[in-house]
Design an enzyme around this catalytic site. Sequence first.
Site, PDB file in Angstrom:
ATOM      1  CG  HIS A 321      -2.067   0.940   1.087  1.00  0.00           C
ATOM      2  ND1 HIS A 321      -1.972   2.270   1.367  1.00  0.00           N
ATOM      3  CD2 HIS A 321      -3.341   0.716   0.648  1.00  0.00           C
ATOM      4  CE1 HIS A 321      -3.144   2.843   1.126  1.00  0.00           C
ATOM      5  NE2 HIS A 321      -3.991   1.931   0.679  1.00  0.00           N
ATOM      6  CG  ASP A 379      -8.500  -4.340  -2.727  1.00  0.00           C
ATOM      7  OD1 ASP A 379      -9.692  -4.139  -2.482  1.00  0.00           O
ATOM      8  OD2 ASP A 379      -7.741  -3.485  -3.201  1.00  0.00           O
TER       9      ASP A 379
HETATM   10  N1  CMC Z   1       4.129  -7.425  -5.053  1.00  0.00           N
HETATM   11  C1  CMC Z   1       5.484  -7.428  -5.219  1.00  0.00           C
HETATM   12  N2  CMC Z   1       6.259  -6.351  -5.033  1.00  0.00           N
HETATM   13  C2  CMC Z   1       5.656  -5.219  -4.664  1.00  0.00           C
HETATM   14  C3  CMC Z   1       4.273  -5.133  -4.477  1.00  0.00           C
HETATM   15  C4  CMC Z   1       3.499  -6.294  -4.672  1.00  0.00           C
HETATM   16  N3  CMC Z   1       2.167  -6.275  -4.506  1.00  0.00           N
HETATM   17  N4  CMC Z   1       3.944  -3.870  -4.119  1.00  0.00           N
HETATM   18  C5  CMC Z   1       5.091  -3.189  -4.075  1.00  0.00           C
HETATM   19  N5  CMC Z   1       6.143  -3.998  -4.410  1.00  0.00           N
HETATM   20  C6  CMC Z   1       7.567  -3.638  -4.408  1.00  0.00           C
HETATM   21  C7  CMC Z   1       7.967  -2.860  -5.662  1.00  0.00           C
HETATM   22  O1  CMC Z   1       8.405  -3.722  -6.680  1.00  0.00           O
HETATM   23  C8  CMC Z   1       9.034  -1.974  -5.119  1.00  0.00           C
HETATM   24  O2  CMC Z   1      10.210  -2.739  -5.006  1.00  0.00           O
HETATM   25  P1  CMC Z   1      11.656  -2.029  -5.231  1.00  0.00           P
HETATM   26  O3  CMC Z   1      11.780  -1.006  -4.154  1.00  0.00           O
HETATM   27  O4  CMC Z   1      12.647  -3.152  -5.112  1.00  0.00           O
HETATM   28  O5  CMC Z   1      11.630  -1.415  -6.609  1.00  0.00           O
HETATM   29  C9  CMC Z   1       8.579  -1.634  -3.704  1.00  0.00           C
HETATM   30  O6  CMC Z   1       7.769  -2.755  -3.313  1.00  0.00           O
HETATM   31  C10 CMC Z   1       7.774  -0.363  -3.603  1.00  0.00           C
HETATM   32  O7  CMC Z   1       6.705  -0.436  -4.563  1.00  0.00           O
HETATM   33  P2  CMC Z   1       6.046   0.833  -5.252  1.00  0.00           P
HETATM   34  O8  CMC Z   1       5.380   0.413  -6.510  1.00  0.00           O
HETATM   35  O9  CMC Z   1       7.031   1.941  -5.343  1.00  0.00           O
HETATM   36  O10 CMC Z   1       4.952   1.227  -4.154  1.00  0.00           O
HETATM   37  P3  CMC Z   1       3.722   2.174  -4.391  1.00  0.00           P
HETATM   38  O11 CMC Z   1       3.479   2.811  -3.093  1.00  0.00           O
HETATM   39  O12 CMC Z   1       3.951   3.063  -5.569  1.00  0.00           O
HETATM   40  O13 CMC Z   1       2.544   1.167  -4.778  1.00  0.00           O
HETATM   41  C11 CMC Z   1       0.685  -0.251  -4.664  1.00  0.00           C
HETATM   42  C12 CMC Z   1       1.537   0.805  -3.931  1.00  0.00           C
HETATM   43  C13 CMC Z   1      -0.571  -0.539  -3.832  1.00  0.00           C
HETATM   44  C14 CMC Z   1       0.241   0.292  -6.036  1.00  0.00           C
HETATM   45  C15 CMC Z   1       1.532  -1.523  -4.851  1.00  0.00           C
HETATM   46  O14 CMC Z   1       1.923  -2.036  -3.597  1.00  0.00           O
HETATM   47  C16 CMC Z   1       0.814  -2.585  -5.669  1.00  0.00           C
HETATM   48  O15 CMC Z   1       0.865  -2.553  -6.899  1.00  0.00           O
HETATM   49  N6  CMC Z   1       0.116  -3.560  -4.982  1.00  0.00           N
HETATM   50  C17 CMC Z   1      -0.671  -4.545  -5.659  1.00  0.00           C
HETATM   51  C18 CMC Z   1      -1.995  -3.945  -6.084  1.00  0.00           C
HETATM   52  C19 CMC Z   1      -2.936  -3.776  -4.900  1.00  0.00           C
HETATM   53  O16 CMC Z   1      -3.134  -4.681  -4.097  1.00  0.00           O
HETATM   54  N7  CMC Z   1      -3.591  -2.599  -4.856  1.00  0.00           N
HETATM   55  C20 CMC Z   1      -4.589  -2.302  -3.844  1.00  0.00           C
HETATM   56  C21 CMC Z   1      -4.190  -1.185  -2.947  1.00  0.00           C
HETATM   57  S1  CMC Z   1      -5.286  -1.105  -1.518  1.00  0.00           S
HETATM   58  C22 CMC Z   1      -6.785  -0.621  -2.139  1.00  0.00           C
HETATM   59  C23 CMC Z   1      -6.805   0.767  -2.618  1.00  0.00           C
HETATM   60  O17 CMC Z   1      -6.544   1.674  -1.814  1.00  0.00           O
HETATM   61  O18 CMC Z   1      -7.130   0.967  -3.785  1.00  0.00           O
END
Ligand code: CMC
Length: 445
Positions: A321, A379
């Site tokens: 998240h 989720d």
């Molecule tokens: N699986 C594997 N790796 C992950 C994941 C994941 N679900 N989420 C983040 N990472 C890794 C990412 O690869 C990165 O690694 P590194 O630092 O080595 O490059 C690190 O963690 C940080 O990720 P980020 O993409 O910079 O984090 P963000 O804050 O931009 O993204 C997120 C947040 C929710 C989009 C992301 O965690 C994600 O894509 N999760 C899966 C989709 C999901 O479940 N979304 C629902 C969110 S909750 C409901 C809502 O509020 O809508």
Amino acid sequence: MTDTPTQADAPATAPEDTVTLTDNATGRTYTLPVLHGTTGPRVIDIRKLYAETGMFTYDPGFTSTGSCESKITYIDGDKGILLHRGFPIEELAEHGDFMEVAYLLLNGELPSRNEKYDFEQIMTRHSMVHEQLTFFYRGFRRDAHPMAILCGITGALSAFYGDSLDINDPQQRMIASHRLISKMPTIAAMAYKYSCGQPFVYPRNDLRYAENFLHMMFAVPTEPYRVNQVLARAMDRIFILHADHEQNASTSSVRLSGSTGANPFACIAAGIASLWGPAHGGANEAVLQMLEQIGRKERIPEFIKRAKDKNDPFRLMGFGHRVYKNHDPRAQVLRRTCHEVLGELGIRHEPLLDIAIELERIALEDEFFVDRKLYPNVDFYSGIILRAMGFPTSMFTVLFALARTVGWISQWKEMIEDRDQRIGRPRQLYTGPTSRHYVPLSMRG
Ligand code: CMC
């Protein structure tokens, strides 16, 4: 250029509380005011930064940018805290109901007994949609995704309710808010009924909000439908847990659209479009697809490996998240609700839940996920509950949108009533070509 402190007309700022910025290129220093909320990090007020320094800030993804002042929802992602108007989400989910939470988000306080009664009456009495709206559904293909239908129909509401489009009239703003919250279950259930070829089911005034939604979803004209109270409670709780979540992508879309003076129905349609993405509200649908793809527990390590592979776009859906870096308090409530629902339905063995639990266990012990503070989010469990309740996967994000409408419209209303509100207009770091001259086609080779 000036070296004097900027004069902010923003909330709670102490004159001595400032930060100083030094431009190493020119040696000039600038003093910026620091604002204090009632809780949470201090905020540097950069509203006059460009005027005084000629510089923009750069923050793609808005990880360090506060876009507005708000009194609605507070999140402390490091501690796993979510408060609505100061009340912890766990208490609201345990002791409250969705109508109370809707009233709270919209009006700022929990309702008295009479206020709650009146609010529920209003919600019930606005739940029917204009009959002409049913013809809009027929314009969609039967296999249209219900989010596409929801987005289109919500936008179309502005063509039906012209008497609540004046955003400068507080009464019309409130009527539009009530209409959106009360009609959303009807619109969502109709999207489902249309997709499976069943007749639309009209709302019933003797049922409460979540009960009515289940009735409109699952009743058919050929036999009576009795709403299961455990499932109705679980539905209500899911609505509470999704009601608002501060300035996320869809809420920011609603606020940005609203900042132009667009009508509330159009703004909520913008929120629905934004929520649809798999990184946001579409994740609950994606979780189930992922669990089905994994298929059996033995294959979990393979998927964990893929999630960790930088060259593989696969991510563990329902994990991570932007704000929560400890735990998502909503996920913990849903984990319990999940067991309640499966127990009520007599589902002793749900293979997808088994995979989910094992996946959670392995991921929470894995260095990759621990280091990056990736925990199950809201989720992760909602999909399993909704599936057990009989919802098709394509409806999951629709339910999220239904509940979030309360938060969107509360945030929209707050924004319109904010005297500092201006059209949202971010700037950019331009890296394209600098000025050059047009070359006629005949000379371009
Ligand atoms: N699986 C594997 N790796 C992950 C994941 C994941 N679900 N989420 C983040 N990472 C890794 C990412 O690869 C990165 O690694 P590194 O630092 O080595 O490059 C690190 O963690 C940080 O990720 P980020 O993409 O910079 O984090 P963000 O804050 O931009 O993204 C997120 C947040 C929710 C989009 C992301 O965690 C994600 O894509 N999760 C899966 C989709 C999901 O479940 N979304 C629902 C969110 S909750 C409901 C809502 O509020 O809508």
